[in-house]
Design a protein around this motif. Sequence first.
Motif, PDB file in Angstrom:
ATOM      1  N   TRP A 117       1.791  -1.539   0.126  1.00  0.00           N
ATOM      2  CA  TRP A 117       0.856  -1.312  -0.975  1.00  0.00           C
ATOM      3  C   TRP A 117      -0.466  -0.801  -0.423  1.00  0.00           C
ATOM      4  N   SER A 118      -1.428  -0.567  -1.322  1.00  0.00           N
ATOM      5  CA  SER A 118      -2.691   0.062  -0.916  1.00  0.00           C
ATOM      6  C   SER A 118      -3.681  -0.912  -0.317  1.00  0.00           C
ATOM      7  N   GLY A 119      -3.791  -2.098  -0.896  1.00  0.00           N
ATOM      8  CA  GLY A 119      -4.879  -2.999  -0.583  1.00  0.00           C
ATOM      9  C   GLY A 119      -5.982  -2.894  -1.632  1.00  0.00           C
ATOM     10  N   PRO A 156       2.777  -0.376  -6.521  1.00  0.00           N
ATOM     11  CA  PRO A 156       1.554  -0.656  -7.279  1.00  0.00           C
ATOM     12  C   PRO A 156       1.400  -2.169  -7.456  1.00  0.00           C
ATOM     13  N   GLU A 157       0.204  -2.668  -7.191  1.00  0.00           N
ATOM     14  CA  GLU A 157      -0.030  -4.116  -7.156  1.00  0.00           C
ATOM     15  C   GLU A 157      -1.286  -4.459  -7.945  1.00  0.00           C
ATOM     16  N   PRO A 158      -1.203  -5.390  -8.903  1.00  0.00           N
ATOM     17  CA  PRO A 158      -2.397  -5.771  -9.665  1.00  0.00           C
ATOM     18  C   PRO A 158      -3.553  -6.170  -8.747  1.00  0.00           C
ATOM     19  N   ILE A 162      -4.297   0.899  -6.063  1.00  0.00           N
ATOM     20  CA  ILE A 162      -3.195   1.449  -6.854  1.00  0.00           C
ATOM     21  C   ILE A 162      -2.498   0.281  -7.535  1.00  0.00           C
ATOM     22  N   ALA A 163      -2.834   0.085  -8.804  1.00  0.00           N
ATOM     23  CA  ALA A 163      -2.313  -1.059  -9.560  1.00  0.00           C
ATOM     24  C   ALA A 163      -1.332  -0.653 -10.640  1.00  0.00           C
ATOM     25  N   THR A 164      -1.416   0.573 -11.116  1.00  0.00           N
ATOM     26  CA  THR A 164      -0.610   1.018 -12.255  1.00  0.00           C
ATOM     27  C   THR A 164       0.256   2.208 -11.859  1.00  0.00           C
ATOM     28  N   MET A 165       1.214   2.517 -12.716  1.00  0.00           N
ATOM     29  CA  MET A 165       2.072   3.663 -12.457  1.00  0.00           C
ATOM     30  C   MET A 165       1.289   4.963 -12.571  1.00  0.00           C
ATOM     31  N   ALA A 166       0.294   5.015 -13.452  1.00  0.00           N
ATOM     32  CA  ALA A 166      -0.531   6.223 -13.557  1.00  0.00           C
ATOM     33  C   ALA A 166      -1.298   6.462 -12.270  1.00  0.00           C
ATOM     34  N   GLU A 167      -1.786   5.378 -11.648  1.00  0.00           N
ATOM     35  CA  GLU A 167      -2.501   5.524 -10.378  1.00  0.00           C
ATOM     36  C   GLU A 167      -1.554   5.933  -9.261  1.00  0.00           C
ATOM     37  N   PHE A 168      -0.320   5.421  -9.302  1.00  0.00           N
ATOM     38  CA  PHE A 168       0.665   5.896  -8.322  1.00  0.00           C
ATOM     39  C   PHE A 168       0.936   7.381  -8.516  1.00  0.00           C
ATOM     40  N   ALA A 169       1.018   7.835  -9.761  1.00  0.00           N
ATOM     41  CA  ALA A 169       1.261   9.251 -10.027  1.00  0.00           C
ATOM     42  C   ALA A 169       0.162  10.110  -9.407  1.00  0.00           C
ATOM     43  N   GLU A 170      -1.083   9.621  -9.470  1.00  0.00           N
ATOM     44  CA  GLU A 170      -2.188  10.353  -8.851  1.00  0.00           C
ATOM     45  C   GLU A 170      -2.023  10.404  -7.337  1.00  0.00           C
ATOM     46  N   THR A 183       8.437   1.009  -4.790  1.00  0.00           N
ATOM     47  CA  THR A 183       8.864  -0.333  -5.145  1.00  0.00           C
ATOM     48  C   THR A 183       8.279  -0.620  -6.520  1.00  0.00           C
ATOM     49  N   ILE A 184       9.121  -0.841  -7.487  1.00  0.00           N
ATOM     50  CA  ILE A 184       8.644  -1.265  -8.805  1.00  0.00           C
ATOM     51  C   ILE A 184       8.875  -2.756  -8.936  1.00  0.00           C
ATOM     52  N   ASP A 185       7.792  -3.470  -9.224  1.00  0.00           N
ATOM     53  CA  ASP A 185       7.869  -4.896  -9.513  1.00  0.00           C
ATOM     54  C   ASP A 185       7.873  -5.054 -11.032  1.00  0.00           C
ATOM     55  N   ILE A 186       8.956  -5.608 -11.558  1.00  0.00           N
ATOM     56  CA  ILE A 186       9.105  -5.723 -13.015  1.00  0.00           C
ATOM     57  C   ILE A 186       7.984  -6.571 -13.609  1.00  0.00           C
ATOM     58  N   GLY A 187       7.631  -7.647 -12.947  1.00  0.00           N
ATOM     59  CA  GLY A 187       6.547  -8.480 -13.438  1.00  0.00           C
ATOM     60  C   GLY A 187       5.214  -7.759 -13.459  1.00  0.00           C
TER      61      GLY A 187
END
Length: 287
Positions: A117-119, A156-158, A162-170, A183-187
């Motif tokens: 993940w990003s941190g 993406p990690e809360p 990068i917390a959201t899928m939109a941020e991953f897309a960027e 890695t998609i975390d369903i929760g």
Amino acid sequence: MILGYNTNGLAHHRWHDALDLLAETGYRSVAITVDHDCLDPWGPHFDRELDQMRDALERLALRSVIETGARYLLDPRVKHEPTLVTADPQGRRRRIDFLQRCIDIAAALGSDAVSFWSGAVRDGASPDAALDRLVDGCRAVIDDAGERNVRLAFEPEPGMLIATMAEFAELRERIAAPHLGLTIDIGHLQCVEDLEAEPITAHLRRWHDLLFNVHIEDMRRGVHEHLRFGEGEIDFRPVVETLLDVGYSGGVHVELSRHSHVAPDVARESYAFLRSLLDAASAPGPA
């Protein structure tokens, strides 16, 4: 898809005992969190442990992914630090070195992917400046992974850059390497995404071609707390049906890192819950 479990949820077990327990329960994949007590790359017996891990995975017929989210392995005082967005360049270099060592582990074990993940941004850097740091770090890791033919699965990690899928897309627009996936975390989707606009199943369909690894647990909207199945708000039946429908063939790994004190019971109940959903979704319909 195959059912798996993350070793961070068996923190009070020796790792080889943990693998035996998971295989006996029925799991066929393991998410190996590299940590002080499991394949520590700087440990005095690392080479021997790596050979033992390879032998154990083969003996138990377990697939694997390598997880890099150990809490205090790199810094004993600050959780998850340093990261790829840490202000200190030497700190970022230490994270890159760790990820490269994990890539070596994945190559040696034949793992499906290395998840990372990003941190979190802790120094007040602007989003653009922090993203530049992340992109530079990712590129260094991606080059190494490409040379070793290892897939990278970004999570993406809360609470992180990068917390959201939109941020991953960027991020993906900046880095489009073929072996960089998700890695998609369903929760996490339940926690941070606008599910009225795009439900969990829509995210899985949209990103299925980049889906290298899945984490799964229950969760509530807006609260980043990994919960046992049935304690949160997620309807898992359409999740499992969608993963099957899109042809996902990787591991779906239960991630309950705060339940190690009851790990055998939680591992068994989680397997029974997911197995029942998988069997129901796989059953042939009426003629």
